[in-house]
Design a protein around this motif. Structure first.
Motif, PDB file in Angstrom:
ATOM      1  N   HIS A   1       2.803   1.631 -11.257  1.00  0.00           N
ATOM      2  CA  HIS A   1       2.075   2.142 -12.175  1.00  0.00           C
ATOM      3  C   HIS A   1       1.507   2.148 -13.647  1.00  0.00           C
ATOM      4  O   HIS A   1       0.658   2.216 -14.156  1.00  0.00           O
ATOM      5  CB  HIS A   1       2.167   4.049 -12.179  1.00  0.00           C
ATOM      6  N   GLN A   2       2.802   1.584 -14.790  1.00  0.00           N
ATOM      7  CA  GLN A   2       2.773   1.563 -15.531  1.00  0.00           C
ATOM      8  C   GLN A   2       1.947   0.089 -16.033  1.00  0.00           C
ATOM      9  O   GLN A   2       1.387  -0.503 -17.047  1.00  0.00           O
ATOM     10  CB  GLN A   2       4.666   1.247 -16.058  1.00  0.00           C
ATOM     11  N   ASP A   3       2.304  -0.916 -14.908  1.00  0.00           N
ATOM     12  CA  ASP A   3       1.256  -2.253 -14.714  1.00  0.00           C
ATOM     13  C   ASP A   3      -0.177  -1.586 -15.090  1.00  0.00           C
ATOM     14  O   ASP A   3      -0.997  -2.563 -15.475  1.00  0.00           O
ATOM     15  CB  ASP A   3       1.803  -3.136 -14.063  1.00  0.00           C
ATOM     16  N   ARG A   4      -0.481  -1.077 -13.864  1.00  0.00           N
ATOM     17  CA  ARG A   4      -1.928  -0.246 -14.059  1.00  0.00           C
ATOM     18  C   ARG A   4      -2.625   0.252 -15.330  1.00  0.00           C
ATOM     19  O   ARG A   4      -3.963  -0.448 -15.647  1.00  0.00           O
ATOM     20  CB  ARG A   4      -2.292   0.243 -13.037  1.00  0.00           C
ATOM     21  N   GLN A   5      -1.479   0.844 -15.685  1.00  0.00           N
ATOM     22  CA  GLN A   5      -1.771   1.885 -17.317  1.00  0.00           C
ATOM     23  C   GLN A   5      -2.015   0.857 -18.467  1.00  0.00           C
ATOM     24  O   GLN A   5      -2.396   0.874 -19.347  1.00  0.00           O
ATOM     25  CB  GLN A   5      -1.219   2.638 -17.734  1.00  0.00           C
TER      26      GLN A   5
ATOM     27  N   ARG B   1       0.948  -1.150   0.231  1.00  0.00           N
ATOM     28  CA  ARG B   1       0.362  -0.088   0.113  1.00  0.00           C
ATOM     29  C   ARG B   1       0.945   1.512  -0.119  1.00  0.00           C
ATOM     30  O   ARG B   1       0.391   2.386  -1.154  1.00  0.00           O
ATOM     31  CB  ARG B   1      -0.589   0.192   1.288  1.00  0.00           C
ATOM     32  N   SER B   2       1.747   1.504   0.526  1.00  0.00           N
ATOM     33  CA  SER B   2       3.088   2.815   0.656  1.00  0.00           C
ATOM     34  C   SER B   2       3.596   2.512  -0.795  1.00  0.00           C
ATOM     35  O   SER B   2       3.236   3.790  -0.488  1.00  0.00           O
ATOM     36  CB  SER B   2       3.632   2.328   1.914  1.00  0.00           C
ATOM     37  N   VAL B   3       3.395   1.701  -1.535  1.00  0.00           N
ATOM     38  CA  VAL B   3       4.540   1.693  -2.757  1.00  0.00           C
ATOM     39  C   VAL B   3       3.997   2.172  -3.312  1.00  0.00           C
ATOM     40  O   VAL B   3       4.300   3.473  -4.281  1.00  0.00           O
ATOM     41  CB  VAL B   3       4.999   0.318  -2.922  1.00  0.00           C
ATOM     42  N   ARG B   4       1.959   1.562  -2.987  1.00  0.00           N
ATOM     43  CA  ARG B   4       1.489   2.213  -4.257  1.00  0.00           C
ATOM     44  C   ARG B   4       0.739   3.406  -4.009  1.00  0.00           C
ATOM     45  O   ARG B   4       0.297   4.275  -5.533  1.00  0.00           O
ATOM     46  CB  ARG B   4       0.025   0.907  -4.242  1.00  0.00           C
ATOM     47  N   ARG B   5       1.219   4.040  -3.019  1.00  0.00           N
ATOM     48  CA  ARG B   5       0.674   5.702  -2.620  1.00  0.00           C
ATOM     49  C   ARG B   5       2.078   6.770  -3.628  1.00  0.00           C
ATOM     50  O   ARG B   5       1.706   7.628  -3.239  1.00  0.00           O
ATOM     51  CB  ARG B   5       0.717   6.040  -0.833  1.00  0.00           C
ATOM     52  N   GLY B   6       3.042   5.903  -3.394  1.00  0.00           N
ATOM     53  CA  GLY B   6       4.207   6.478  -4.312  1.00  0.00           C
ATOM     54  C   GLY B   6       5.217   6.706  -3.236  1.00  0.00           C
ATOM     55  O   GLY B   6       6.352   7.528  -3.555  1.00  0.00           O
ATOM     56  N   GLU B   7       4.714   6.523  -2.015  1.00  0.00           N
ATOM     57  CA  GLU B   7       5.556   6.235  -1.016  1.00  0.00           C
ATOM     58  C   GLU B   7       7.257   4.807  -1.248  1.00  0.00           C
ATOM     59  O   GLU B   7       6.735   4.217  -1.996  1.00  0.00           O
ATOM     60  CB  GLU B   7       5.198   5.921   0.416  1.00  0.00           C
ATOM     61  N   GLY B   8       8.044   5.104  -0.588  1.00  0.00           N
ATOM     62  CA  GLY B   8       9.106   4.245  -0.715  1.00  0.00           C
ATOM     63  C   GLY B   8       9.840   4.223  -2.290  1.00  0.00           C
ATOM     64  O   GLY B   8      10.290   5.845  -2.452  1.00  0.00           O
ATOM     65  N   ASP B   9      10.387   3.155  -2.771  1.00  0.00           N
ATOM     66  CA  ASP B   9      11.109   2.172  -3.606  1.00  0.00           C
ATOM     67  C   ASP B   9      10.437   3.328  -5.401  1.00  0.00           C
ATOM     68  O   ASP B   9       9.648   2.460  -5.720  1.00  0.00           O
ATOM     69  CB  ASP B   9      11.322   0.765  -3.825  1.00  0.00           C
ATOM     70  N   PRO B  10      10.994   4.398  -5.561  1.00  0.00           N
ATOM     71  CA  PRO B  10      10.430   4.885  -6.907  1.00  0.00           C
ATOM     72  C   PRO B  10       9.896   4.215  -7.759  1.00  0.00           C
ATOM     73  O   PRO B  10       9.192   4.341  -8.807  1.00  0.00           O
ATOM     74  CB  PRO B  10      11.014   6.111  -7.106  1.00  0.00           C
ATOM     75  N   GLY B  11      11.072   3.098  -7.823  1.00  0.00           N
ATOM     76  CA  GLY B  11      11.050   2.731  -9.246  1.00  0.00           C
ATOM     77  C   GLY B  11       9.935   1.667  -9.395  1.00  0.00           C
ATOM     78  O   GLY B  11       9.682   1.246 -10.292  1.00  0.00           O
ATOM     79  N   LEU B  12       9.748   1.058  -8.232  1.00  0.00           N
ATOM     80  CA  LEU B  12       8.609   0.264  -7.986  1.00  0.00           C
ATOM     81  C   LEU B  12       7.469   0.726  -8.339  1.00  0.00           C
ATOM     82  O   LEU B  12       6.296  -0.383  -8.849  1.00  0.00           O
ATOM     83  CB  LEU B  12       8.912  -0.729  -6.416  1.00  0.00           C
ATOM     84  N   ALA B  13       6.995   1.885  -7.209  1.00  0.00           N
ATOM     85  CA  ALA B  13       6.283   2.506  -7.830  1.00  0.00           C
ATOM     86  C   ALA B  13       6.017   2.977  -9.412  1.00  0.00           C
ATOM     87  O   ALA B  13       4.614   2.978 -10.072  1.00  0.00           O
ATOM     88  CB  ALA B  13       6.761   4.347  -6.700  1.00  0.00           C
TER      89      ALA B  13
END
Length: 104
Positions: free
Chosen positions: A96-100, A80-92
């Protein structure tokens, strides 16, 4: 995942494996099972229940001691924290690209 679910699943898998492996070795007793169960059925059932309970309790204690009980909650929190954009920016960015639907 809750530790009781882990212990129940592993206990069922171990009991099933023991039944399959041990059942073949007890084939020579097939003609004597009615008498064995009539004379010793209650004791066999109690010993089997005690063995299953001991295995389940041991797996539960190991899961609680090693931190497996909190693993699912921690992974969910990290996701959840990665999906909010916190933490590892590459993973976020990758999520995001996967969702798109933009795969590389």
């Amino acid at each position: 995942m809750q530790p009781w679910k882990i212990s129940a699943g592993l206990t069922a898998a171990l009991a099933g494996s023991a039944f399959l492996l041990g059942g073949a070795r007890l084939e020579y007793l097939s003609s004597h099972w009615p008498r064995i169960l009539a004379e010793h059925g209650v004791a066999l059932a109690l010993h089997a229940a005690l063995a299953l309970t001991t295995v389940a309790a041991t797996i539960y204690v190991v899961a609680r001691t090693t931190g497996l009980a909190d693993l699912g909650r921690r992974v969910d929190l990290a996701e959840r924290s990665v999906r909010r954009g916190e933490g590892d920016p590459g993973l976020a960015d990758a999520l995001h690209q996967d969702r798109q639907g933009e795969w590389k």
